[in-house]
Design a protein around this motif. Structure first.
Motif, PDB file in Angstrom:
ATOM      1  N   ASN A 121       0.820  -1.203   0.000  1.00 61.07           N
ATOM      2  CA  ASN A 121       0.000   0.000   0.000  1.00 61.07           C
ATOM      3  C   ASN A 121       0.861   1.263   0.000  1.00 61.07           C
ATOM      4  O   ASN A 121       1.734   1.425   0.855  1.00 61.07           O
ATOM      5  N   SER A 122       0.606   2.151  -0.954  1.00 57.79           N
ATOM      6  CA  SER A 122       1.128   3.504  -0.893  1.00 57.79           C
ATOM      7  C   SER A 122       0.097   4.321  -0.127  1.00 57.79           C
ATOM      8  O   SER A 122      -1.009   4.568  -0.624  1.00 57.79           O
ATOM      9  N   THR A 123       0.438   4.719   1.096  1.00 58.56           N
ATOM     10  CA  THR A 123      -0.537   5.239   2.053  1.00 58.56           C
ATOM     11  C   THR A 123      -0.357   6.729   2.273  1.00 58.56           C
ATOM     12  O   THR A 123       0.757   7.206   2.471  1.00 58.56           O
ATOM     13  N   GLY A 164     -13.659   1.013  -1.725  1.00 62.51           N
ATOM     14  CA  GLY A 164     -12.630   1.082  -2.746  1.00 62.51           C
ATOM     15  C   GLY A 164     -13.046   0.490  -4.074  1.00 62.51           C
ATOM     16  O   GLY A 164     -14.127  -0.106  -4.207  1.00 62.51           O
ATOM     17  N   GLY A 191     -11.115  -1.433  -7.789  1.00 53.94           N
ATOM     18  CA  GLY A 191      -9.895  -2.048  -8.267  1.00 53.94           C
ATOM     19  C   GLY A 191     -10.059  -2.804  -9.570  1.00 53.94           C
ATOM     20  O   GLY A 191     -11.167  -2.910 -10.119  1.00 53.94           O
ATOM     21  N   THR A 208      -4.636  -4.177  -8.860  1.00 46.84           N
ATOM     22  CA  THR A 208      -4.311  -2.847  -8.365  1.00 46.84           C
ATOM     23  C   THR A 208      -5.612  -2.141  -8.019  1.00 46.84           C
ATOM     24  O   THR A 208      -6.673  -2.473  -8.583  1.00 46.84           O
ATOM     25  N   TRP A 245      -7.620   1.300  -5.423  1.00 42.59           N
ATOM     26  CA  TRP A 245      -7.628   2.467  -4.527  1.00 42.59           C
ATOM     27  C   TRP A 245      -8.689   2.247  -3.467  1.00 42.59           C
ATOM     28  O   TRP A 245      -9.737   1.654  -3.739  1.00 42.59           O
ATOM     29  N   ARG A 246      -8.413   2.718  -2.246  1.00 43.96           N
ATOM     30  CA  ARG A 246      -9.438   2.670  -1.204  1.00 43.96           C
ATOM     31  C   ARG A 246      -9.285   3.824  -0.223  1.00 43.96           C
ATOM     32  O   ARG A 246      -8.190   4.374  -0.031  1.00 43.96           O
ATOM     33  N   TYR A 247     -10.399   4.156   0.373  1.00 45.09           N
ATOM     34  CA  TYR A 247     -10.477   5.193   1.405  1.00 45.09           C
ATOM     35  C   TYR A 247     -10.797   4.513   2.727  1.00 45.09           C
ATOM     36  O   TYR A 247     -11.670   3.637   2.790  1.00 45.09           O
ATOM     37  N   GLN A 257      -5.897   7.189   2.609  1.00 43.83           N
ATOM     38  CA  GLN A 257      -6.129   6.733   1.240  1.00 43.83           C
ATOM     39  C   GLN A 257      -4.983   5.823   0.825  1.00 43.83           C
ATOM     40  O   GLN A 257      -3.820   6.112   1.094  1.00 43.83           O
ATOM     41  N   ASN A 258      -5.324   4.705   0.183  1.00 43.32           N
ATOM     42  CA  ASN A 258      -4.341   3.745  -0.311  1.00 43.32           C
ATOM     43  C   ASN A 258      -4.431   3.618  -1.824  1.00 43.32           C
ATOM     44  O   ASN A 258      -5.519   3.527  -2.372  1.00 43.32           O
ATOM     45  N   VAL A 259      -3.291   3.587  -2.481  1.00 44.78           N
ATOM     46  CA  VAL A 259      -3.156   3.024  -3.823  1.00 44.78           C
ATOM     47  C   VAL A 259      -2.327   1.759  -3.636  1.00 44.78           C
ATOM     48  O   VAL A 259      -1.237   1.812  -3.046  1.00 44.78           O
TER      49      VAL A 259
END
Length: 221
Positions: free
Chosen positions: A30-32, A161, A163, A176, A178-180, A211-213
């Motif tokens: 996760n890029s957080t 999220g 994906g 891949t 994204w999520r909040y 937020q995560n990517v």
């Protein structure tokens, strides 16, 4: 563009979902980006905020085990590893002193997914999750000798999220998305230092959001 949209819709309707039913395990990188909203310094002597806390970026990991049902539904339990964030704020009339809030968070979530196939190897999904976040907070005012008492709390957390999954083989799926994530209100204990009023009446507060990517690898058993 209209022709392309029609083809994608036709593929989604006509193609059976590619993932087999059964148990699976997954891991995410996760890029957080964490944010502290509604930041407060509770003190009877502050008048207004001069500078608000900034966001904090980091990389975290998460691990999950789940079950894939028919029609593209999945249910899993997920643990997200510890993430540490620091937020600085300034308040009048104490604008010469930084108020630093240090937050360590980790969470355990129950996630539900619904996959919508685009073809026999690619699918889009939406997800939602609920769970609990363990949050440890501490901080100081001005310098590390002027500490707020540390605090540990367990908050209700929820996430939503989107994906995209790509089925690489019968067992392996890469994805891949994204999520909040909302982890609720956080706060330190009261000041342990002596303030102008000689009172224990100051603490740092806020609402922790994330937020995560992410990139995911999922293996079917």
């Amino acid at each position: 563009m209209q022709k392309l949209s029609s083809l994608l819709l036709l593929a989604a309707i006509s193609t059976p979902y590619a993932q087999a039913e059964g148990w699976y395990g997954s891991s995410k990188l996760n890029s957080t980006r964490q944010n502290l909203s509604s930041a407060l310094l509770t003190s009877p002597r502050v008048t207004h905020q001069i500078d608000a806390p900034d966001s904090n970026k980091a990389f975290t990991g998460s691990f999950a085990a789940g079950y894939a049902f028919a029609e593209g539904w999945r249910l899993e339990g997920e643990y997200t590893t510890r993430n540490s964030s620091t937020f600085d704020a300034y308040w009048a009339p104490f604008n010469a002193n930084v108020n630093r809030l240090e937050v360590d968070s980790q969470r355990l979530m129950l996630n539900g997914y619904k996959n919508i196939p685009l073809n026999d190897w690619l699918s889009f999904y939406g997800m939602a999750g609920v769970g609990v976040a363990q949050i440890d907070t501490e901080g100081y005012q001005g310098n590390p000798n002027r500490q707020f008492a540390s605090n540990r709390q367990y908050n209700f957390a929820y996430s939503v999220g989107l994906g995209l999954d790509a089925k690489v083989s019968e067992k392996l799926t890469l994805g891949t998305g994204w999520r909040y994530v909302d982890m609720g209100p956080v706060e330190t204990g009261y000041n342990t230092f002596v303030n102008r009023a000689n009172a224990k009446d100051e603490q740092l507060k806020g609402k922790l959001k994330e937020q995560n990517v992410f990139f995911e690898a999922r293996l079917s058993f």
